[in-house]
Design a protein around this motif. Structure first.
Motif, PDB file in Angstrom:
ATOM      1  N   TYR A 183       0.827  -1.205   0.000  1.00  0.00           N
ATOM      2  CA  TYR A 183       0.000   0.000   0.000  1.00  0.00           C
ATOM      3  C   TYR A 183       0.862   1.257   0.000  1.00  0.00           C
ATOM      4  O   TYR A 183       1.861   1.357   0.698  1.00  0.00           O
ATOM      5  CB  TYR A 183      -0.950   0.000   1.196  1.00  0.00           C
ATOM      6  N   SER A 184       0.446   2.203  -0.834  1.00  0.00           N
ATOM      7  CA  SER A 184       1.138   3.478  -0.960  1.00  0.00           C
ATOM      8  C   SER A 184       0.106   4.587  -0.886  1.00  0.00           C
ATOM      9  O   SER A 184      -0.893   4.558  -1.608  1.00  0.00           O
ATOM     10  CB  SER A 184       1.893   3.553  -2.289  1.00  0.00           C
ATOM     11  N   SER A 185       0.333   5.572  -0.023  1.00  0.00           N
ATOM     12  CA  SER A 185      -0.594   6.682   0.089  1.00  0.00           C
ATOM     13  C   SER A 185      -0.390   7.659  -1.043  1.00  0.00           C
ATOM     14  O   SER A 185       0.720   7.855  -1.521  1.00  0.00           O
ATOM     15  CB  SER A 185      -0.390   7.404   1.427  1.00  0.00           C
ATOM     16  N   GLY A 186      -1.458   8.281  -1.456  1.00  0.00           N
ATOM     17  CA  GLY A 186      -1.377   9.320  -2.466  1.00  0.00           C
ATOM     18  C   GLY A 186      -1.577  10.684  -1.848  1.00  0.00           C
ATOM     19  O   GLY A 186      -1.404  10.875  -0.657  1.00  0.00           O
ATOM     20  N   THR A 187      -1.937  11.630  -2.689  1.00  0.00           N
ATOM     21  CA  THR A 187      -2.100  12.995  -2.193  1.00  0.00           C
ATOM     22  C   THR A 187      -3.425  13.187  -1.480  1.00  0.00           C
ATOM     23  O   THR A 187      -3.590  14.133  -0.721  1.00  0.00           O
ATOM     24  CB  THR A 187      -2.010  13.985  -3.350  1.00  0.00           C
ATOM     25  N   THR A 188      -4.382  12.336  -1.742  1.00  0.00           N
ATOM     26  CA  THR A 188      -5.684  12.463  -1.095  1.00  0.00           C
ATOM     27  C   THR A 188      -6.174  11.102  -0.658  1.00  0.00           C
ATOM     28  O   THR A 188      -5.862  10.083  -1.262  1.00  0.00           O
ATOM     29  CB  THR A 188      -6.728  13.076  -2.048  1.00  0.00           C
ATOM     30  N   GLY A 189      -6.970  11.092   0.410  1.00  0.00           N
ATOM     31  CA  GLY A 189      -7.639   9.880   0.826  1.00  0.00           C
ATOM     32  C   GLY A 189      -6.740   8.863   1.492  1.00  0.00           C
ATOM     33  O   GLY A 189      -5.629   9.143   1.908  1.00  0.00           O
ATOM     34  N   ALA A 190      -7.273   7.650   1.575  1.00  0.00           N
ATOM     35  CA  ALA A 190      -6.601   6.565   2.283  1.00  0.00           C
ATOM     36  C   ALA A 190      -5.543   5.919   1.389  1.00  0.00           C
ATOM     37  O   ALA A 190      -5.518   6.128   0.174  1.00  0.00           O
ATOM     38  CB  ALA A 190      -7.640   5.534   2.703  1.00  0.00           C
ATOM     39  N   PRO A 191      -4.652   5.107   1.975  1.00  0.00           N
ATOM     40  CA  PRO A 191      -3.622   4.419   1.189  1.00  0.00           C
ATOM     41  C   PRO A 191      -4.225   3.554   0.086  1.00  0.00           C
ATOM     42  O   PRO A 191      -5.311   2.990   0.237  1.00  0.00           O
ATOM     43  CB  PRO A 191      -2.903   3.563   2.230  1.00  0.00           C
ATOM     44  N   LYS A 192      -3.498   3.441  -1.025  1.00  0.00           N
ATOM     45  CA  LYS A 192      -3.955   2.678  -2.183  1.00  0.00           C
ATOM     46  C   LYS A 192      -3.051   1.468  -2.395  1.00  0.00           C
ATOM     47  O   LYS A 192      -1.832   1.564  -2.275  1.00  0.00           O
ATOM     48  CB  LYS A 192      -3.952   3.554  -3.442  1.00  0.00           C
ATOM     49  N   GLY A 193      -3.649   0.333  -2.744  1.00  0.00           N
ATOM     50  CA  GLY A 193      -2.906  -0.887  -2.984  1.00  0.00           C
ATOM     51  C   GLY A 193      -2.299  -0.911  -4.375  1.00  0.00           C
ATOM     52  O   GLY A 193      -3.003  -0.728  -5.367  1.00  0.00           O
ATOM     53  N   CYS A 194      -0.992  -1.146  -4.456  1.00  0.00           N
ATOM     54  CA  CYS A 194      -0.287  -1.205  -5.735  1.00  0.00           C
ATOM     55  C   CYS A 194      -0.202  -2.655  -6.193  1.00  0.00           C
ATOM     56  O   CYS A 194       0.450  -3.478  -5.539  1.00  0.00           O
ATOM     57  CB  CYS A 194       1.114  -0.618  -5.594  1.00  0.00           C
ATOM     58  N   MET A 195      -0.824  -2.969  -7.308  1.00  0.00           N
ATOM     59  CA  MET A 195      -0.869  -4.347  -7.785  1.00  0.00           C
ATOM     60  C   MET A 195       0.423  -4.705  -8.525  1.00  0.00           C
ATOM     61  O   MET A 195       0.755  -4.103  -9.538  1.00  0.00           O
ATOM     62  CB  MET A 195      -2.069  -4.553  -8.706  1.00  0.00           C
TER      63      MET A 195
END
Length: 546
Positions: free
Chosen positions: A196-208
């Motif tokens: 998981y990597s956080s972006g500029t907004t919102g919750a962390p995003k899963g990198c596939m």
């Protein structure tokens, strides 16, 4: 290292876990892992991987493509679980053991993982989270009793047997079941890991990431910096849940049949003793670890002569430290650059002639450009712009987030390029350098903190109406986290100390604001959004005045 000077490499068309079985067959008695005095051979590692994979499949019903949350400190159990999930045709979702309940809940809910494998230190944060099955590992089970280099006291804790009930299963139960796994069905292009990597907004995003994208940086890194293969020993001080440690300190050395000397927690005296005792040859780290190690007055008594390669990333190595390391070890620090979305390095310095405070050259098959983030125009030498990358190790997209995936790429010359969010420049020799960041990322000596994520957690505080998180200068870490908070009208009184104490219970320690400022209001842009840029500029101006 351009053109004919760049060595060629071939990425095997197989899964990343296959090499564990191959090494066990070729060199069964070779030592794979050393953990606080205990040695584990490749044969023993392979056997444990098969046992856990079989348990996951036959006892817990893990299906092909199912996600498994893996949250542990560096340990043999982390290594075993990582490869076992892959052997069982599952997908590893690595998590930071410093995470608190809210962060782990997001990983579980977003990934859909119904099985978790965690260390005993993570159990309190998992106590109120919903999973079908939780395998619980006790770190001390894999240490050598009475060893003079001991497991950190905070991790050397026995688990109350009352926890081993219901959906909680002890690690040893899985091992003693001795269930054989089915033949692996996954191929090189199936998903393997979702960090998981956080972006500029919102919750962390899963990198596939597929087995192929993971394998690409493993094989590429080996080809770029082959070194001496005989008796190679790697000190594992970087966290294995993060892609840099996962690739450089676990996947690559085990692929080559090397020995890993595992540290669960960073400690400079322990690191020096392990290097000396086990004749460590390679050490990947972050700059603050080197700063800490070289700052130990007792270091002069330690033999570090076995080291043949040392380097890392996350933040630039200061010149004074570069020189001090060179004087102490005779080695130059080799820096590189990569992201979670690229499964570690896309750029590395030439190991024989590394440049200072330089990201390095694009490695094999990496097409990196500098692009104006506003106009989209490609820029020439020494013109700062956003680093964009097309490469075989670039992730396949964000898990269950097609909108964020589309926003992360731009087409250039008919190819998709990942927008890193980092502002860099390229010199006339093709070397890349970091300049600034597009994204609101705070860099704490290699640990990335995303303000939007911290703000989301701060907004849960009953006494906080609004919050804005920015970077403040820190003499040791370079940057630290600062929060400006507006108290909720009619709510309970709150002080800066109250907020900091609350944050310590809600988020990872490195994300906790070191500075909290209570304000009446936050400035806003013309569109009504909180003007974080203005606050950040004010803070930077204050830092210059100081």
């Amino acid at each position: 290292m351009e053109g004919e000077d760049v060595p060629r490499f071939h990425v095997p068309d197989s899964t990343i876990n296959r090499h564990i079985a191959q090494q066990a067959e070729r060199r069964p008695e070779a030592v794979a892992l050393i953990y606080y005095g205990r040695s584990i051979t490749y044969a023993q590692l392979h056997d444990a991987v098969e046992r856990l994979a079989g348990f996951l499949q036959r006892q817990l019903g893990l299906g092909t493509g199912e996600r498994v949350l893996l949250v542990m400190q560096n340990s043999p159990q982390f290594v075993i679980a990582y490869y076992a999930v892959l052997l069982a045709d599952g997908i590893v979702v690595p998590g930071n053991p410093m995470n608190r309940e809210a962060e782990l809940r997001h990983y579980l809910e977003d990934s859909g993982a119904r099985i978790a494998v965690v260390g005993n230190d993570v159990l309190p944060a998992m106590a109120h989270l919903s999973v079908d099955h939780l395998i619980l590992a006790t770190y001390s089970d894999y240490t050598l009793a009475g060893n003079d280099i001991a497991l950190p006291e905070a991790l050397d804790q026995a688990v109350d047997s009352s926890f081993l009930a219901g959906n909680v299963i002890g690690w040893q139960e899985a091992m003693t079941a001795a269930l054989a796994p089915s033949d692996q069905q996954a191929g090189a292009d199936d998903l393997a890991v979702i960090p998981y990597s956080s972006g500029t907004t919102g919750a962390p995003k899963g990198c596939m990431h597929s087995h192929r994208t993971v394998m690409t940086t493993v094989i590429g890194g080996i080809a770029w910096n082959p070194g001496k293969q005989e008796h190679a020993v790697t000190l594992v001080s970087l966290p294995l849940f993060h892609v840099t440690g996962m690739q450089n300190s676990m996947n690559a050395p085990l692929y080559q049949g090397h020995t890993l000397v595992l540290m669960s927690r960073w400690d400079r005296k322990t690191a020096a003793r392990l290097i000396e005792r086990y004749r460590v040859t390679r050490w990947r780290n972050i700059a603050t670890m080197v700063i800490d190690l070289l700052g130990d007055p007792e270091l002069a008594d330690c033999d570090l002569s076995s080291l043949e390669g040392i380097g890392g990333g996350g933040s630039a190595m200061p010149d004074a430290l570069f020189d001090a390391l060179k004087a102490r070890t005779g080695l130059s620090y080799v820096e590189g650059y990569g992201l979670t979305e690229t499964m570690a390095a896309t750029h590395i310095n030439p190991p024989d002639e590394p440049r200072r405070k330089c990201l390095g050259l694009p490695v094999f098959e990496v097409d990196a450009r500098i692009r104006d983030p506003d106009s989209g125009r490609l820029l020439g030498p020494d013109q700062p712009g956003e680093i964009v990358i097309n490469a075989p190790q670039v992730f396949l997209g964000y898990w269950n987030n097609p909108e964020a995936t589309r926003a992360a790429f731009v087409e250039i010359d008919g190819k998709p390029f990942f927008r890193t969010g980092d502002i860099g420049r390229i010199d006339r020799d093709g070397f890349f350098y970091m300049v600034d960041r597009v994204k609101r990322m705070i860099n704490l000596a290699g640990f990335k903190v995303w303000p939007a994520e911290v703000e989301l957690l701060l907004h849960r505080h009953p006494a906080i109406a609004e919050a804005c998180v920015i970077a403040a200068s820190d003499p040791r870490r370079g940057e630290t986290v600062k929060a400006l908070v507006v108290p909720r009208q009619g709510g309970p009184e709150v002080t800066a100390e109250d907020v900091i104490d609350w944050c310590r219970q809600q988020m990872s320690a490195y994300k906790v604001p070191r500075v909290v400022e209570i304000v009446d209001h936050l400035p806003r842009s013309a569109t009504g959004k909180v003007d974080w840029r203005l606050l950040q500029d004010r803070e930077r101006g204050r830092g210059k005045e100081v």
